[in-house]
Design a protein around this motif. Structure first.
Motif, mmCIF file in Angstrom:
data_model
loop_
_atom_site.group_PDB
_atom_site.id
_atom_site.type_symbol
_atom_site.label_atom_id
_atom_site.label_comp_id
_atom_site.label_asym_id
_atom_site.label_seq_id
_atom_site.Cartn_x
_atom_site.Cartn_y
_atom_site.Cartn_z
ATOM 1 N N VAL A 55 10.761 -4.117 -6.802
ATOM 2 C CA VAL A 55 9.421 -4.456 -6.323
ATOM 3 C C VAL A 55 8.456 -4.559 -7.507
ATOM 4 O O VAL A 55 7.679 -5.505 -7.620
ATOM 5 N N LYS A 56 8.553 -3.562 -8.392
ATOM 6 C CA LYS A 56 7.635 -3.553 -9.542
ATOM 7 C C LYS A 56 7.810 -4.789 -10.422
ATOM 8 O O LYS A 56 6.871 -5.248 -11.047
ATOM 9 N N ASN A 57 9.036 -5.300 -10.459
ATOM 10 C CA ASN A 57 9.315 -6.450 -11.323
ATOM 11 C C ASN A 57 9.130 -7.798 -10.634
ATOM 12 O O ASN A 57 9.492 -8.819 -11.187
ATOM 13 N N THR A 58 8.619 -7.767 -9.429
ATOM 14 C CA THR A 58 8.408 -9.039 -8.725
ATOM 15 C C THR A 58 6.955 -9.462 -8.908
ATOM 16 O O THR A 58 6.025 -8.706 -8.569
ATOM 17 N N GLU A 59 6.791 -10.650 -9.470
ATOM 18 C CA GLU A 59 5.468 -11.078 -9.920
ATOM 19 C C GLU A 59 4.418 -11.126 -8.804
ATOM 20 O O GLU A 59 3.280 -10.711 -9.014
ATOM 21 N N ASN A 60 4.817 -11.633 -7.632
ATOM 22 C CA ASN A 60 3.784 -11.804 -6.594
ATOM 23 C C ASN A 60 3.651 -10.601 -5.652
ATOM 24 O O ASN A 60 3.096 -10.714 -4.576
ATOM 25 N N ILE A 61 4.186 -9.437 -6.092
ATOM 26 C CA ILE A 61 3.915 -8.209 -5.325
ATOM 27 C C ILE A 61 2.928 -7.357 -6.125
ATOM 28 O O ILE A 61 3.195 -7.002 -7.276
ATOM 29 N N GLU A 62 1.798 -7.059 -5.498
ATOM 30 C CA GLU A 62 0.848 -6.141 -6.137
ATOM 31 C C GLU A 62 0.953 -4.788 -5.447
ATOM 32 O O GLU A 62 0.899 -4.707 -4.216
ATOM 33 N N ILE A 63 1.139 -3.731 -6.246
ATOM 34 C CA ILE A 63 1.294 -2.392 -5.666
ATOM 35 C C ILE A 63 -0.007 -1.616 -5.856
ATOM 36 O O ILE A 63 -0.503 -1.510 -6.987
ATOM 37 N N LEU A 64 -0.548 -1.096 -4.784
ATOM 38 C CA LEU A 64 -1.742 -0.254 -4.877
ATOM 39 C C LEU A 64 -1.340 1.175 -4.525
ATOM 40 O O LEU A 64 -1.035 1.474 -3.369
ATOM 41 N N PHE A 65 -1.284 2.037 -5.551
ATOM 42 C CA PHE A 65 -0.912 3.439 -5.317
ATOM 43 C C PHE A 65 -2.123 4.213 -4.772
ATOM 44 O O PHE A 65 -3.265 3.748 -4.863
ATOM 45 N N ASN A 66 -1.857 5.388 -4.246
ATOM 46 C CA ASN A 66 -2.910 6.247 -3.682
ATOM 47 C C ASN A 66 -3.793 5.483 -2.705
ATOM 48 O O ASN A 66 -5.012 5.715 -2.635
ATOM 49 N N THR A 67 -3.186 4.591 -1.989
ATOM 50 C CA THR A 67 -3.989 3.728 -1.124
ATOM 51 C C THR A 67 -3.484 3.783 0.309
ATOM 52 O O THR A 67 -2.285 3.660 0.548
ATOM 53 N N GLU A 68 -4.414 3.971 1.232
ATOM 54 C CA GLU A 68 -4.059 4.053 2.658
ATOM 55 C C GLU A 68 -4.783 2.968 3.447
ATOM 56 O O GLU A 68 -5.812 2.457 3.002
ATOM 57 N N LEU B 29 0.846 -1.194 0.000
ATOM 58 C CA LEU B 29 0.000 0.000 0.000
ATOM 59 C C LEU B 29 0.881 1.242 0.000
ATOM 60 O O LEU B 29 1.645 1.480 0.937
ATOM 61 N N VAL B 30 0.758 2.029 -1.072
ATOM 62 C CA VAL B 30 1.576 3.243 -1.237
ATOM 63 C C VAL B 30 0.631 4.440 -1.217
ATOM 64 O O VAL B 30 -0.292 4.515 -2.023
ATOM 65 N N ARG B 31 0.853 5.366 -0.297
ATOM 66 C CA ARG B 31 -0.166 6.414 -0.120
ATOM 67 C C ARG B 31 -0.162 7.473 -1.220
ATOM 68 O O ARG B 31 -1.148 8.151 -1.437
ATOM 69 N N ARG B 32 0.996 7.656 -1.880
ATOM 70 C CA ARG B 32 1.025 8.617 -3.002
ATOM 71 C C ARG B 32 1.009 7.837 -4.313
ATOM 72 O O ARG B 32 0.872 6.614 -4.323
ATOM 73 N N ASP B 33 1.191 8.561 -5.446
ATOM 74 C CA ASP B 33 1.185 7.839 -6.720
ATOM 75 C C ASP B 33 2.606 7.491 -7.154
ATOM 76 O O ASP B 33 2.849 7.176 -8.310
ATOM 77 N N GLU B 34 3.541 7.608 -6.197
ATOM 78 C CA GLU B 34 4.917 7.214 -6.515
ATOM 79 C C GLU B 34 5.647 6.742 -5.266
ATOM 80 O O GLU B 34 5.212 7.014 -4.145
#
Ligand code: NDP
Length: 316
Positions: A194-207, A178-183
């Protein structure tokens, strides 16, 4: 006013760094006095099982390990005091320190082992499952192993969060970040990993809205998109908080060189020396990289040996 107490070695802080320094200093006849600080036992007292400290083949709980370290320091007659040092003056030859009850101590040597505190979000549900060991942690290297083959959520976007998410991805089936900003705040190389790791899902703008559970253990996280307001529930058994640490070094800032984030800087790499002769540092107060109990203990040993050599050179 109470009489000034003179000590050869004052140890400030009681995690693995402080207790190890005490064991070494006491065995070297330095009659150390150790102030335990605000959280006797330090960060490990909020850890459940410690399985990576050598010498405990079956593991040990953080609080038990601290009780044992304290007992070992006491066995060699360390003067262990409940309380904290809230003011120092390292401007002269004598290192002056004041305890919170006003007691003034003049120490030939000081070992700073005040540690760092993990930052938390402050949600009630987060604190509940942190305190009961039900699935909230601020250290993936310490606790990730318990979530092997399970799904976890991690909050944060700095280098630590990226490093920890990557570490968890090797153990867990899925990691949601969970990434609170868009970067990211992290360096590009860490973020890319992290972005290139298949089993990591990144949710931007998310708290994090709430840590969900049954009162005993974590079962998921409710997260909120701060652009759309949308709420989602992410099932998981572990919730990792990686939003930074704060080294407990505020009282030293006028005398000891700190880096821009407050960590104590070593005067001489490979030693425990600070810029003030006779003042040494051990553990997380100077370590933003490793932050492990065993590395803290190792630097505690170094600090006591450096203090002993300092006193010997002064003819004590
Ligand atoms: P940082 O302060 O760099 O990052 C903290 C992160 O947590 C930021 O992304 C911040 O978001 C986020 N955050 C803070 N509060 C909240 C909140 N309430 N809710 C959600 N997110 C939040 O801390 P780190 O521990 O990551 O790093 C500390 C230092 O150590 C840095 O200098 C780092 O480079 C270094 N380090 C280096 C490593 C390496 O090189 N291998 C490994 C680990 C650390 P936002 O970005 O929006 O402010």
């Amino acid at each position: 006013m109470s009489e000034v107490e003179k000590v050869k070695c004052l140890i400030i802080g009681s995690g693995p760094a402080g207790y190890t320094a005490a064991i070494y200093a006491a065995r070297a006849d330095m009659s150390p006095v150790l102030y335990q600080g605000m959280q006797p036992g330090g960060q490990l007292t909020t850890t459940n099982e410690v399985e990576n400290f050598p010498g405990y083949p079956e593991g040990v709980t953080g609080p038990d390990m601290m009780v044992q370290l304290e007992a070992q320091a006491k066995r060699f007659e360390t003067d262990i005091r409940f309380g904290f040092i809230d003011k120092v003056d390292f401007s002269g030859d004598v290192h002056k320190c004041w305890a919170e009850d006003g007691k003034e101590i003049h120490a030939d040597t000081v070992i700073i082992s005040t540690g760092a505190s993990a930052k938390y979000l402050g949600l009630e549900s987060e604190q509940l499952y942190l305190k009961n060991g039900g699935g909230v942690s601020a250290c993936a290297v310490c606790d990730g192993f318990f979530y092997r083959g399970q799904e976890t959520v991690i909050v944060g976007a700095g280098d630590s969060a990226c490093e920890e998410a990557h570490y968890l991805s090797k153990l867990c089936t899925k990691v949601t970040m969970l990434v609170r900003r868009d970067e990211f705040r992290a360096s590009k190389i860490m973020a890319d990993r992290v972005k290139n790791t298949e089993n990591i899902e990144i949710l931007f703008n998310t708290e994090t809205d709430e840590v969900l559970g049954d009162g005993q253990v974590v079962t998921g996280v409710r997260a909120k998109n701060n652009k759309t307001g949308e709420l989602i529930e992410i099932p998981c058994t572990g919730f990792f908080v990686a939003i930074g640490h704060k080294p407990n070094t505020d009282i030293f800032k006028d005398y000891i060189n700190l880096d821009e984030t407050g960590y104590i800087e070593y005067e001489e790499p490979g030693t425990s020396k600070t810029n003030v002769p006779g003042v040494f540092v051990a553990g997380d107060a100077a370590d933003k990289t490793y932050r492990q109990a065993v590395t803290a203990a190792g630097t505690g040993c170094m600090a006591a040996l450096d203090a002993e050599r300092y006193l010997a050179a002064k003819g004590h």
